[in-house]
Scaffold this active site. Sequence first.
Site, short mmCIF file in Angstrom:
data_model
loop_
_atom_site.label_atom_id
_atom_site.label_comp_id
_atom_site.label_asym_id
_atom_site.label_seq_id
_atom_site.Cartn_x
_atom_site.Cartn_y
_atom_site.Cartn_z
N ASP A 33 -2.44 -5.30 -9.51
CA ASP A 33 -1.92 -4.40 -10.55
C ASP A 33 -2.86 -4.32 -11.76
OD1 ASP A 33 -0.17 -2.69 -11.74
OD2 ASP A 33 1.42 -4.16 -12.08
N HIS A 50 -9.31 2.50 -9.77
CA HIS A 50 -9.01 2.05 -8.40
C HIS A 50 -10.30 1.67 -7.67
CE1 HIS A 50 -4.83 2.84 -8.75
NE2 HIS A 50 -4.93 4.15 -8.81
N LEU A 144 -9.30 -15.19 9.72
CA LEU A 144 -8.37 -14.76 8.66
C LEU A 144 -7.51 -13.57 9.10
CD1 LEU A 144 -7.44 -14.71 5.61
CD2 LEU A 144 -9.36 -13.14 5.22
#
Length: 254
Positions: A33, A50, A144
Amino acid sequence: MKITTAWKLALKKEPRTTGEFDKLPEHVAIIMDGNGRWARKHKLSVSRGHRQGTETLREIIRHTDDLGIKALSLYAFSTENWKRSEEEVAALMQLILDFFASEIDELDEKNVRILILGDKSALPEKQRETLKEAERRTGKNTGLRLNIAINYGGRAELVKAAQEIAILVKNGTLRPEEITENTISDHLYTQGQPDVDLLIRTSGEQRLSNFLLYQNAYAEFVFPEVLWPDFTVHDYDLALDAFAHRERRFGKRL
Ligand code: FPP
């Protein structure tokens, strides 16, 4: 004065290694955020915010992999994000394509297995195909688990699970009394993965915003003030260190 591990971490800024943590989470979830506020602060477009956030994302994925953490879930685009301006949605959609184009080779090489959480069917075709291809290409990797939530909502995920389970009951495969917590977990996107141990939300906001509602049941929450584009590997290490020093009781009295 006693120097705590957190202090030492604050003093030493190189990225930590696995052995330098008393304990590491198996599954980290991150709500990235603050891109919009970062952009405003720097008098740049929200799309630029972004884009900068995507740079942070690359570093955080690398470090998570280096530390040997099993699963990382990132909230990239919620079902609510469609309500943003057409320009911002288009920028985020483009970033998804750019991210996979530039990262997929390295991720695959590192044995990372990519999974998209959310409903891909509502995405534009190019994005849908890119995401499906990333899942297909890395589907057999054993390193992962990288979960990227796109067009994701936690309640919608639970509704989907309920519908799938109802079908099993209706066709006689499952009896209602056989439904357990594991039955629900097995019908979530994250099926087969450990629950979230640590949830990080940057920018000082302290909300779950419909992210992994079931999987976060016993997660520890850390809310760094820093905006996502400014979040560094060092900030990540501090959050991981905070986790290492939390006492997790899972409802028990220790
Ligand atoms: C929240 O910041 C962030 C988002 C809605 C998007 C997060 C996406 C990325 C970091 C990059 C795209 C992802 C991939 C996989 C390439 P905000 O815009 O709500 O910030 P604000 O609250 O300051 O306005």
